[in-house]
Write an enzyme that holds these catalytic residues in place. Structure first.
Site, mmCIF file in Angstrom:
data_model
loop_
_atom_site.group_PDB
_atom_site.id
_atom_site.type_symbol
_atom_site.label_atom_id
_atom_site.label_comp_id
_atom_site.label_asym_id
_atom_site.label_seq_id
_atom_site.Cartn_x
_atom_site.Cartn_y
_atom_site.Cartn_z
ATOM 1 N N SER A 101 1.099 -0.973 0.074
ATOM 2 C CA SER A 101 0.245 0.254 0.391
ATOM 3 C C SER A 101 1.176 1.296 -0.100
ATOM 4 O O SER A 101 2.159 1.421 0.710
ATOM 5 C CB SER A 101 -0.944 0.036 1.319
ATOM 6 N N TYR A 138 -2.005 -1.455 10.065
ATOM 7 C CA TYR A 138 -1.871 -1.575 9.020
ATOM 8 C C TYR A 138 -0.345 -0.531 8.492
ATOM 9 O O TYR A 138 -0.006 -1.485 7.921
ATOM 10 C CB TYR A 138 -2.896 -0.359 8.371
HETATM 11 P P1 NAD Z 1 -11.868 -6.076 0.210
HETATM 12 O O1 NAD Z 1 -11.551 -5.749 1.167
HETATM 13 O O2 NAD Z 1 -12.160 -5.757 -1.357
HETATM 14 O O3 NAD Z 1 -10.608 -7.220 0.101
HETATM 15 C C1 NAD Z 1 -10.447 -8.016 0.654
HETATM 16 C C2 NAD Z 1 -10.447 -9.913 0.525
HETATM 17 O O4 NAD Z 1 -8.800 -9.786 1.519
HETATM 18 C C3 NAD Z 1 -11.623 -10.055 0.607
HETATM 19 O O5 NAD Z 1 -10.770 -11.277 -0.893
HETATM 20 C C4 NAD Z 1 -11.562 -11.036 1.792
HETATM 21 O O6 NAD Z 1 -12.010 -12.759 1.533
HETATM 22 C C5 NAD Z 1 -9.989 -11.199 2.070
HETATM 23 N N1 NAD Z 1 -9.920 -11.625 3.316
HETATM 24 C C6 NAD Z 1 -9.729 -10.936 4.307
HETATM 25 N N2 NAD Z 1 -9.795 -11.952 5.686
HETATM 26 C C7 NAD Z 1 -9.672 -12.971 5.258
HETATM 27 C C8 NAD Z 1 -8.354 -13.691 5.708
HETATM 28 N N3 NAD Z 1 -8.852 -13.740 7.111
HETATM 29 N N4 NAD Z 1 -9.083 -15.035 5.030
HETATM 30 C C9 NAD Z 1 -8.855 -14.988 4.235
HETATM 31 N N5 NAD Z 1 -8.701 -14.318 3.308
HETATM 32 C C10 NAD Z 1 -9.537 -12.746 3.808
HETATM 33 O O7 NAD Z 1 -9.930 -5.179 0.181
HETATM 34 P P2 NAD Z 1 -8.948 -4.884 -0.984
HETATM 35 O O8 NAD Z 1 -9.492 -2.510 -0.638
HETATM 36 O O9 NAD Z 1 -9.803 -5.396 -1.933
HETATM 37 O O10 NAD Z 1 -7.850 -5.534 -0.572
HETATM 38 C C11 NAD Z 1 -6.755 -5.876 -0.783
HETATM 39 C C12 NAD Z 1 -5.484 -5.575 -0.364
HETATM 40 O O11 NAD Z 1 -5.548 -4.497 -1.304
HETATM 41 C C13 NAD Z 1 -5.587 -5.984 0.752
HETATM 42 O O12 NAD Z 1 -4.090 -6.537 1.376
HETATM 43 C C14 NAD Z 1 -5.090 -3.907 0.560
HETATM 44 O O13 NAD Z 1 -5.205 -3.513 2.108
HETATM 45 C C15 NAD Z 1 -4.683 -3.846 -0.328
HETATM 46 N N6 NAD Z 1 -4.816 -2.194 -0.767
HETATM 47 C C16 NAD Z 1 -6.215 -1.298 -0.992
HETATM 48 C C17 NAD Z 1 -6.169 -0.644 -1.509
HETATM 49 C C18 NAD Z 1 -7.667 0.112 -1.694
HETATM 50 O O14 NAD Z 1 -7.888 1.772 -1.489
HETATM 51 N N7 NAD Z 1 -8.979 -0.539 -1.895
HETATM 52 C C19 NAD Z 1 -4.652 0.584 -1.288
HETATM 53 C C20 NAD Z 1 -4.113 -0.488 -1.260
HETATM 54 C C21 NAD Z 1 -4.001 -1.266 -0.572
#
Ligand code: NAD
Length: 265
Positions: free
Chosen positions: A147, A160
């Site tokens: 991130s 985080y």
């Molecule tokens: P999201 O909530 O849409 O998806 C998260 C995924 O992780 C889901 O499939 C969920 O089921 C899975 N998950 C959560 N806990 C779990 C567990 N205990 N075991 C197995 N799977 C689990 O989130 P997102 O926004 O798509 O984020 C995905 C990644 O990208 C994350 O690592 C997040 O930190 C990173 N990220 C997101 C953003 C953003 O703006 N959305 C920005 C930077 C980084």
């Protein structure tokens, strides 16, 4: 002309791919002919519907493994499953992640533990299981979804930020260890992406601040992003596909900011 990434016939595991970024990246790999093990939580019927849809649209084999990213044994079985079912593992995308926002002295201990386990330690468990397979194949690609918060901090996101900085450090260390084994390990550091997670934050902020959603997006959510634009799934997929292809062979131990200029400031 779209790039030919030459990934057809390869196999990938994408953690946390039942939603948001992970699902988009899994679909991008499937569209390039890569067999996929999906992973993540959610409604079993929805997960099965998505699994079938991706398989039908792309013609690749798509499985779902329900490993909980807090459980080392289940994580080991997720990686073993790809090898068992597809006979290979070429690409590992460590994407599963969760967030919780609170002051350090009020941060619930169970939330701290869960964030560190899911966002950081799970990548150790997948990687340690995947490397022997990749080494035997003489080639492998690992992409860790960190991130912008893997490069800079914000208040109230201590767990985080710690986990994502840790993931960037883990990426570099692993890259050095396997640099001569045909395996690359890189991190992608996105700014805000409009996933279901962020859409919920926008709605919450609009309610609590009494602002229209457009103002919340511009003045609160994207305030740190100089281009004032969300990172898109296509932008993330483009960078990931480059990194996992032969074109990305010379890039390892890198942490790529994809954040509209956030971490340049
Ligand atoms: P999201 O909530 O849409 O998806 C998260 C995924 O992780 C889901 O499939 C969920 O089921 C899975 N998950 C959560 N806990 C779990 C567990 N205990 N075991 C197995 N799977 C689990 O989130 P997102 O926004 O798509 O984020 C995905 C990644 O990208 C994350 O690592 C997040 O930190 C990173 N990220 C997101 C953003 C953003 O703006 N959305 C920005 C930077 C980084």
């Amino acid at each position: 002309m779209p790039a030919d990434y030459r990934l057809r016939g390869q196999a990938a595991v994408v953690t946390g791919s039942t939603s948001g970024i992970g699902q988009a990246l899994a679909e991008a790999l499937a569209a390039e002919g890569v067999d996929i093990v999906l992973n993540g939580l959610g409604d079993p019927e929805q997960i099965e519907a998505d699994r079938r849809r991706i398989a039908a649209q792309t013609g690749v084999r798509v499985l779902h493994h329900p490993a909980d990213m807090r459980q080392p044994d289940q994580i080991a079985d997720l990686v073993a499953c790809a090898h068992r079912e597809f006979g290979r593992l070429d690409i590992l995308v460590n994407n599963a992640g969760v967030q919780h926002v609170a002051a350090v002295e009020e941060f619930p201990v169970d939330k701290w533990d869960a964030i560190l386990a899911i966002n950081l330690t799970s990548a150790f468990h997948t990687t340690r299981a995947a490397l022997p397979i990749m080494k035997a194949q003489g080639r492998g690609r690992i992409v860790n979804l960190a991130s912008a918060h893997g490069l800079v901090a914000s208040p109230f996101k201590s767990a985080y930020v710690a986990a994502k900085h840790g993931l960037v450090g883990f990426t570099k260390s692993c890259a050095l260890e396997v640099a001569r084994a045909g395996i690359t390990v890189n991190a992608i550091c996105p700014g805000y992406v409009k996933t279901p997670l962020v859409e919920m934050q926008i709605a919450d902020q609009a309610r609590t601040r009494g602002l229209p959603e457009a103002r919340v997006i511009d003045e609160v959510i994207l305030a740190a992003q100089p281009n004032r634009a969300f990172v898109t799934y296509d932008q993330l997929a483009g960078l990931m596909l480059y990194l996992v292809s032969d074109m990305g062979a010379g890039v390892t131990g890198a942490a790529y900011a994809l954040d509209g200029g956030w971490t340049a400031a």
